[in-house]
Enzyme design. Sequence first.
Site, PDB file in Angstrom:
ATOM      1  N   GLU A 207       0.869  -1.168   0.000  1.00 50.93           N
ATOM      2  CA  GLU A 207       0.000   0.000   0.000  1.00 50.93           C
ATOM      3  C   GLU A 207       0.908   1.220   0.000  1.00 50.93           C
ATOM      4  O   GLU A 207       1.790   1.326   0.860  1.00 50.93           O
ATOM      5  CB  GLU A 207      -0.892  -0.007   1.246  1.00 50.93           C
TER       6      GLU A 207
ATOM      7  N   ARG B  43       5.079 -13.204   9.494  1.00 48.90           N
ATOM      8  CA  ARG B  43       5.724 -11.928   9.241  1.00 48.90           C
ATOM      9  C   ARG B  43       7.041 -11.850   9.996  1.00 48.90           C
ATOM     10  O   ARG B  43       7.285 -12.610  10.922  1.00 48.90           O
ATOM     11  CB  ARG B  43       4.809 -10.762   9.622  1.00 48.90           C
TER      12      ARG B  43
ATOM     13  N   LYS C  39       4.038   0.777   9.722  1.00 48.34           N
ATOM     14  CA  LYS C  39       4.205   2.013   8.949  1.00 48.34           C
ATOM     15  C   LYS C  39       3.565   3.196   9.663  1.00 48.34           C
ATOM     16  O   LYS C  39       4.061   4.315   9.584  1.00 48.34           O
ATOM     17  CB  LYS C  39       3.585   1.851   7.563  1.00 48.34           C
TER      18      LYS C  39
HETATM   19  P1  ATP Z   1       2.420  -2.240   8.034  1.00 49.94           P
HETATM   20  O1  ATP Z   1       1.704  -3.049   9.052  1.00 49.94           O
HETATM   21  O2  ATP Z   1       3.840  -1.962   8.353  1.00 49.94           O
HETATM   22  O3  ATP Z   1       1.679  -1.008   7.618  1.00 49.94           O
HETATM   23  P2  ATP Z   1       1.364  -3.587   5.803  1.00 49.94           P
HETATM   24  O4  ATP Z   1       1.167  -5.035   5.870  1.00 49.94           O
HETATM   25  O5  ATP Z   1       0.176  -2.734   5.935  1.00 49.94           O
HETATM   26  O6  ATP Z   1       2.525  -3.185   6.790  1.00 49.94           O
HETATM   27  P3  ATP Z   1       1.669  -3.437   3.002  1.00 49.94           P
HETATM   28  O7  ATP Z   1       2.215  -2.321   2.212  1.00 49.94           O
HETATM   29  O8  ATP Z   1       0.227  -3.697   2.920  1.00 49.94           O
HETATM   30  O9  ATP Z   1       2.094  -3.156   4.486  1.00 49.94           O
HETATM   31  O10 ATP Z   1       2.503  -4.756   2.763  1.00 49.94           O
HETATM   32  C1  ATP Z   1       2.899  -5.259   1.522  1.00 49.94           C
HETATM   33  C2  ATP Z   1       3.257  -6.707   1.680  1.00 49.94           C
HETATM   34  O11 ATP Z   1       4.326  -6.849   2.610  1.00 49.94           O
HETATM   35  C3  ATP Z   1       2.091  -7.503   2.217  1.00 49.94           C
HETATM   36  O12 ATP Z   1       1.987  -8.705   1.470  1.00 49.94           O
HETATM   37  C4  ATP Z   1       2.457  -7.775   3.639  1.00 49.94           C
HETATM   38  O13 ATP Z   1       1.929  -8.990   4.077  1.00 49.94           O
HETATM   39  C5  ATP Z   1       3.989  -7.794   3.590  1.00 49.94           C
HETATM   40  N1  ATP Z   1       4.549  -7.415   4.897  1.00 49.94           N
HETATM   41  C6  ATP Z   1       4.279  -6.322   5.625  1.00 49.94           C
HETATM   42  N2  ATP Z   1       4.916  -6.346   6.802  1.00 49.94           N
HETATM   43  C7  ATP Z   1       5.641  -7.495   6.825  1.00 49.94           C
HETATM   44  C8  ATP Z   1       6.520  -8.119   7.768  1.00 49.94           C
HETATM   45  N3  ATP Z   1       6.807  -7.556   8.945  1.00 49.94           N
HETATM   46  N4  ATP Z   1       7.073  -9.313   7.444  1.00 49.94           N
HETATM   47  C9  ATP Z   1       6.808  -9.885   6.265  1.00 49.94           C
HETATM   48  N5  ATP Z   1       5.993  -9.358   5.340  1.00 49.94           N
HETATM   49  C10 ATP Z   1       5.405  -8.181   5.604  1.00 49.94           C
HETATM   50 MG    MG Z   2      -1.515  -3.418   4.475  1.00 51.47          MG
END
Ligand code: ATP
Ligand code: MG
Length: 551
Positions: free
Chosen positions: A34, A258, A268
């Site tokens: 995102e 994760r 984020k």
């Molecule tokens: P955050 O919680 O930091 O905002 P998010 O999951 O909302 O992270 P996205 O931009 O939606 O962030 O994530 C893109 C991809 O990265 C998704 O497939 C998500 O599952 C993966 N991802 C995010 N955080 C992690 C993590 N700590 N370890 C492994 N994969 C991750």
């Molecule tokens: Mg997300």
Amino acid sequence: MEEEVKRLNFLEEIIEDDLKSGKVESILTRFPPEPNGYLHLGHAKSLCINFGLAQKYGGKTNLRYDDTNPTKEDTEYVDAIKEDIKWLGFQWEKECYASDYFDQLYEWAEWMIQQGLAYVDDQTQEEMRENRGTVETPGKNSPWRDRTPEENLKLFREMRDGKYADGEKVLRAKIDMAHPKMEFRDPIMYRIKHAHHHRTGDKWCIYPMYDYTHGQSDSIEHITHSICTLEFDVHRPLYDWYIKTLGIYPSHQYEFARLNLTYTLMSKRKLLELVQKGIVSGWDDPRMPTLCGVRRRGYTAEALKMFCEKIGVTKHDQLMDIQLLEWCVRQDLNARSNRYMVVQDPIKVKLTNWPEGQVEWFDCPLNPAEPEGATRKVPFTGELFIDRADFMEDAPNKFFRLKPDGEVRLKYTYIIKCNKVVKDCNNNVTELECTYDPTTKPGGGEWRSVKGTIHWVSTDFAKEIELRNYDRLFTLADMSQVPEDKDYKDFLNPDSLTVGKGWAEPALLDDASGIAVQFERTGYYIKDADSTKEKTVFNKTVSLKDSYKPE
Ligand code: ATP
Ligand code: MG
């Protein structure tokens, strides 16, 4: 000898089965960020998995921006994400945006309305929450649930055309308000949001929800293996339901654990708060776990990939030791970084038998692993700096560096002997009077060895530099354990940045390797973009040694 067989991880097993059985011909994965922040170390794991699997099995990976939330998203993030992925060395097949599918998603929504599978609901958020029920108790049908398809279609089009305010109406899938899985209790498909979108501008004032978007986006692109983190497993049944209901290409979702790291936060939202409150200097502050932050810190893409390889892919959450990542950084830099000498806490050494004004240039290897490789020229003169820690007045027997009447080798050059210790009125050592032994020049005459070798710089040639030393940003090892009455910001380490000085051999300032260099005997450092003509700034990447050993 027993051959080491590398076991497949569960995703590799699934993919090999799917390829073998002919379920898929080749694989297509996607990385779906995102664009509401910068990528962090957790995303690096996801990138390594998605791109790594595709590379291993001759498939491809799409980059898809999951941009359905216009108020938080921005092209600044879109561009930064691409830069970070390229830096890691991955190349996506197609650059896609969920927003490119808004027309298609809208069409499918109208189709669902016509099939009696979706309805416009006028309940307030509050009412919807109340009527949703709980895990133990069934929900209640909305009073608007039985509108006719014609009425729903008219209202939905009015929603699209901007007739209603934010929150006044939503479109919901008509599934089952008593469903044992809460996600199936008439999930929201569209909400009204009068907001400007970074790509579609003001075309839309209704935006699709994550669940109504993700599976269909995968399906449109014919993603074979949609790999995400474990918290999405509750979304999978709905993912499958929309695909099945619409009768479109059957993408499948798989979940892995994760990445969580000690002393590190990777949400984020919280990272944004640190930036906005000025607690760090920006998304690329070298203390940040963002990819641009660790890059500025001097971590390499190779080290991050090595780390992701080592932690592997599992199905249960784990807190990984940040020291393993640091170990990988050291491994990578040790093999290929250039070496220079820098003194950080100087004591002056005067060589009383050195010919006045003489300068001798030594050719020293840039990397000791390649003794025949490139060299740098290091000037040696009669006045030098050594590090205070390499001298001890009342030294124990085991102290093999410089002490009164003792000898030590100045790295790459002569053996010197300390004859006199000069002090100021406060009894602080200010200068050491030494003599050098001209017969001990490496490569000439007989090799005489002494136990200690220390680094040094010539005071005439030394360049003063600024050193930014970094420590952990947080003091709590497991940042998921912040007590309820506290805030994560209560665990900020006040000493996460300390600024010091160093005196460097002149060649350091001409280093063009582009990666961190080793300050011999101390650590790895990288030149920072804050450097000016007057002042060169180095960030500490990681210390040279650590007792940590990976299992
Ligand atoms: P955050 O919680 O930091 O905002 P998010 O999951 O909302 O992270 P996205 O931009 O939606 O962030 O994530 C893109 C991809 O990265 C998704 O497939 C998500 O599952 C993966 N991802 C995010 N955080 C992690 C993590 N700590 N370890 C492994 N994969 C991750
Ligand atoms: Mg997300």
